[in-house]
Design a protein around this motif. Sequence first.
Motif, short mmCIF file in Angstrom:
data_model
loop_
_atom_site.label_atom_id
_atom_site.label_comp_id
_atom_site.label_asym_id
_atom_site.label_seq_id
_atom_site.Cartn_x
_atom_site.Cartn_y
_atom_site.Cartn_z
N LYS A 1 14.62 15.48 -19.34
CA LYS A 1 14.31 15.21 -17.93
C LYS A 1 15.53 14.66 -17.19
O LYS A 1 15.68 14.92 -16.00
CB LYS A 1 13.14 14.23 -17.84
N VAL A 2 16.37 13.89 -17.87
CA VAL A 2 17.58 13.36 -17.24
C VAL A 2 18.50 14.50 -16.83
O VAL A 2 19.16 14.44 -15.79
CB VAL A 2 18.31 12.39 -18.20
N LEU A 3 18.52 15.55 -17.62
CA LEU A 3 19.41 16.68 -17.34
C LEU A 3 18.99 17.48 -16.11
O LEU A 3 19.82 18.14 -15.49
CB LEU A 3 19.48 17.61 -18.56
N ASP A 4 17.71 17.43 -15.76
CA ASP A 4 17.23 18.18 -14.60
C ASP A 4 16.16 17.37 -13.85
O ASP A 4 14.98 17.68 -13.89
CB ASP A 4 16.67 19.53 -15.04
N PRO A 5 16.59 16.32 -13.13
CA PRO A 5 15.61 15.46 -12.45
C PRO A 5 14.87 16.18 -11.32
O PRO A 5 13.73 15.82 -11.03
CB PRO A 5 16.45 14.30 -11.91
N VAL A 6 15.49 17.17 -10.72
CA VAL A 6 14.81 17.89 -9.64
C VAL A 6 13.62 18.67 -10.20
O VAL A 6 12.53 18.68 -9.61
CB VAL A 6 15.79 18.82 -8.89
N GLN A 7 13.82 19.31 -11.35
CA GLN A 7 12.71 20.03 -11.99
C GLN A 7 11.60 19.05 -12.39
O GLN A 7 10.43 19.34 -12.22
CB GLN A 7 13.20 20.80 -13.22
N PHE A 8 12.00 17.88 -12.88
CA PHE A 8 11.00 16.88 -13.26
C PHE A 8 10.25 16.39 -12.03
O PHE A 8 9.04 16.17 -12.08
CB PHE A 8 11.64 15.73 -14.03
N ALA A 9 10.95 16.21 -10.90
CA ALA A 9 10.28 15.80 -9.66
C ALA A 9 9.27 16.86 -9.24
O ALA A 9 8.16 16.54 -8.79
CB ALA A 9 11.30 15.57 -8.55
N THR A 10 9.62 18.13 -9.40
CA THR A 10 8.70 19.22 -9.09
C THR A 10 7.49 19.18 -10.02
O THR A 10 6.35 19.38 -9.58
CB THR A 10 9.42 20.58 -9.20
N ASP A 11 7.74 18.91 -11.31
CA ASP A 11 6.64 18.80 -12.28
C ASP A 11 5.69 17.67 -11.89
O ASP A 11 4.47 17.81 -11.98
CB ASP A 11 7.18 18.59 -13.69
N ILE A 12 6.25 16.53 -11.46
CA ILE A 12 5.41 15.41 -11.04
C ILE A 12 4.61 15.79 -9.80
O ILE A 12 3.41 15.50 -9.70
CB ILE A 12 6.28 14.16 -10.76
N ASP A 13 5.26 16.48 -8.86
CA ASP A 13 4.60 16.88 -7.62
C ASP A 13 3.46 17.87 -7.88
O ASP A 13 2.48 17.89 -7.13
CB ASP A 13 5.61 17.49 -6.66
N ASN A 14 3.57 18.66 -8.92
CA ASN A 14 2.53 19.65 -9.23
C ASN A 14 1.18 18.99 -9.53
O ASN A 14 0.15 19.64 -9.39
CB ASN A 14 2.94 20.52 -10.42
#
Length: 159
Positions: A40-53
Amino acid sequence: MVSEMNQPALNSQLSTIPQFVWRVVDVIVGRIFIYAGAIKVLDPVQFATDIDNYKILPWTIGVGLAFYLPWLEIFCGLALILRRLYLGGLSILTALVAVFLAATIAAKIRGLDITCGCFGHASQNWNFPAHLALDLAILGALLALSFRVVSGNRLQNAV
């Protein structure tokens, strides 16, 4: 009353498990969270999208969590492995998994088709029962470790 009656039996069952088995569980669970946090540290934007989902939090809070939670997972995983701030790391990880399980079940009930993003691309093709089984297994391991610590402290205080 029933739980108090079963307490000595459960304490004796846990005390018969060798110490090295508990250390192996510490290391396995710690490494799971270090790996998940590093992904998740490597791609925080993707993780933010996952949280938003999950559609539970506003986007700005999700972005903040996307930058904070992975580091928390890494540090708590290290706490389990290194046995420094152990109880704090164990408590935080248990709470994180419990909240994640509740959010995942709530999303499923609301009909949202989400991928958790916990393990990056490796977990994207898993179905809901597989995610649920893994999360319950991790929660079970964390609860067993917590119970061992609490019952061990009670036994030491009783002597």
